[in-house]
Design a protein around this motif. Sequence first.
Motif: not given
Length: 457
Positions: A293-300
Amino acid sequence: MTKYHKQDVRRFLVDYREDHGQDVITIDRPVSDDQDVTALIWTLANKGQHPMLHLTNVSGIGAEVLSNIFASRDRIARLLGSTADTLHEAYQARANRPFTPELLESGPVTDEIISGDAVDLHALPMLKHFDTDRAKYITSGIIIGEHPKTGAGNLSYHRAMIHSKNSLATSLHSRGHLWRLMNMAKERGEPMPVAMVIGGHPLFMLAASARLAFGEDERDVAGGLMGEPLQVVRTPKYGIRVPAHAEIVLEGVLDPEAHVEEGPFGEFTGYSSDRSTNNLFTVETIMRRRDAILVSVAGGNSAEHLNLGRVPREAEVVEKLRARFPSITAVHYPSSGTHFHAYIAMNQMREGEARQVMLGLLGWDQYLKTVVVVDADVDITRDSEVLWALATHFQPHNDVVIIEGLPGNALDPSASGIGTTSRMGLDATRGPNFHGVRARISDEASARAAALLESVG
């Protein structure tokens, strides 16, 4: 009991959903890999909501996505068995009891090992976060480098986009310990072996944001946060110790001499940044779970991005400040200030102490440009309260301290071309000669009002 190990992000998701189901949104409907995840997070944030998102049907990436884990301080505190008001103390208590990692022969991340010509980074699950981004980006990539003599590791976050079938363009913009290790390799005339972890347990991810002295190892801190040694396996070619329960690990080398184009990307300032060290990461091995699975961190300037980078730094600074200044009651880095503002609440014991505190914090934290000190009865988690204190307690000709020519952050769009910045302290405490009594409503009247409003729906 779930089949997943306690150091597995999947176990975290199962357990957290069971205990705090209202704080997790699962979306099974189709979602685009082109900005939809970011748009969902921003739409919720505009309503004052910061749930964890579990997306099971994201087009174009062939993997489930877990994001926004760190957007809530309450959620981070729960990870540490704490509450938001004691988050700093809870983090430091665990981080100050590190464990040496436990080496395993194999783990879930060794389910599949892809090497040589079979490496194709286009098969990795990645998202485009902003319309202004150059491409899809890895936002949760934790690069691990190890000292060639001692084996001490350094963990740090670095954005990355695909450069070719087997290479990533990345930025070491922090120019921290990884930059130092890479330049040591450059002096030896060698590329630097590294591994990038994409998707680990949230406590491992939090530890990767810790600020440690050169030669100290964030993997030990991860064990401290978990209350047990971090379980690791060695990467096949270079033997770098990586989390055994990670989702994906990329192994390869950073080329100290190569220069590749990278950016723009939406950074923590809220601006799309093309400031980059433009480094090349050649990937020689992919380690991954079969159903990664992709554990993603919200950018910006998302709450997640800011909290993930900020909580360990806050905790360290608060411990230092309180040891020197016991009159401090709270420290807060507001999301409105990205990483550049901090608020301090204190019971000033003598005239000038607020200035001393401001100078201490401005000297310790090189991200900071502005520190505001207020009295202990001001709620520094609310910008409006701090602005009220500035409006009613602050006299610019007396209460400003400005220091010029200090090192700044490379991503600050207002910083000079050579990376220096000025820093400012604002003393918004009442001071010894202040006259005024704060208007307040009695507890009894507040209770009556709450009961009346509840009765009328």
